[in-house]
Write an enzyme that holds these catalytic residues in place. Structure first.
Site, mmCIF file in Angstrom:
data_model
loop_
_atom_site.group_PDB
_atom_site.id
_atom_site.type_symbol
_atom_site.label_atom_id
_atom_site.label_comp_id
_atom_site.label_asym_id
_atom_site.label_seq_id
_atom_site.Cartn_x
_atom_site.Cartn_y
_atom_site.Cartn_z
ATOM 1 C CD GLU A 46 44.810 43.704 49.292
ATOM 2 O OE1 GLU A 46 45.573 43.267 48.433
ATOM 3 O OE2 GLU A 46 45.157 43.877 50.467
ATOM 4 C CB CYS A 55 40.076 43.160 40.428
ATOM 5 S SG CYS A 55 40.429 41.508 41.053
ATOM 6 C CD GLU A 57 42.143 44.335 36.439
ATOM 7 O OE1 GLU A 57 43.119 43.685 36.053
ATOM 8 O OE2 GLU A 57 41.798 44.400 37.639
ATOM 9 C CB CYS A 93 39.019 41.106 35.936
ATOM 10 S SG CYS A 93 39.089 41.844 37.577
#
Length: 129
Positions: A46, A55, A57, A93
């Protein structure tokens, strides 16, 4: 390469322990099985500028691509280190991963700390791929 679901899921679970989540407190880990047979993992990172957040992924995918591998054959996503809820790959993503997925029938295993498991194919999450 035969998919070892338990190993892929363990890599995702371990990746979540490294998540940097001072704002949401929602750790996510992801693990991709590259077409080379190696597992590439990542966690969410973050940022105070929330749009700059990465993220799990995409972090895993960038690690795979930067290692010279261009396709993955399976994905595991773990969520709920701090909460008992499950996360699926977000729209950004799904779009990003679609560039590197080896086919629409690639398994995507999403699971949470409470034991909930949801398995779909990539094409079920991203129709048309």
């Amino acid at each position: 390469m035969k998919l070892n679901r338990e190993l892929l899921m363990e890599f995702a679970r371990q990746a979540a322990t490294h998540a940097y989540v001072p704002y949401s407190h929602f750790a996510v880990g992801a693990a991709l099985l590259g077409e080379d047979g190696q597992i590439y993992s990542g966690c969410n990172v973050e940022n105070e500028s929330y749009g700059s957040t990465l993220c799990a992924e995409r972090v895993a995918c960038v690690k795979m691509v930067s290692s010279g591998v261009r396709k993955f054959t399976a994905l595991a996503v773990y969520s709920g280190q701090d909460y008992d809820s499950m996360a699926l790959p977000c729209g950004a993503c799904r779009q990003f991963l679609s560039e590197f997925v080896s086919g629409g029938d690639v398994p995507v295993i999403c699971f949470a700390r409470d034991g909930t498991v949801l398995e779909r194919t990539f094409s079920q999450l991203f129709p048309g791929k």
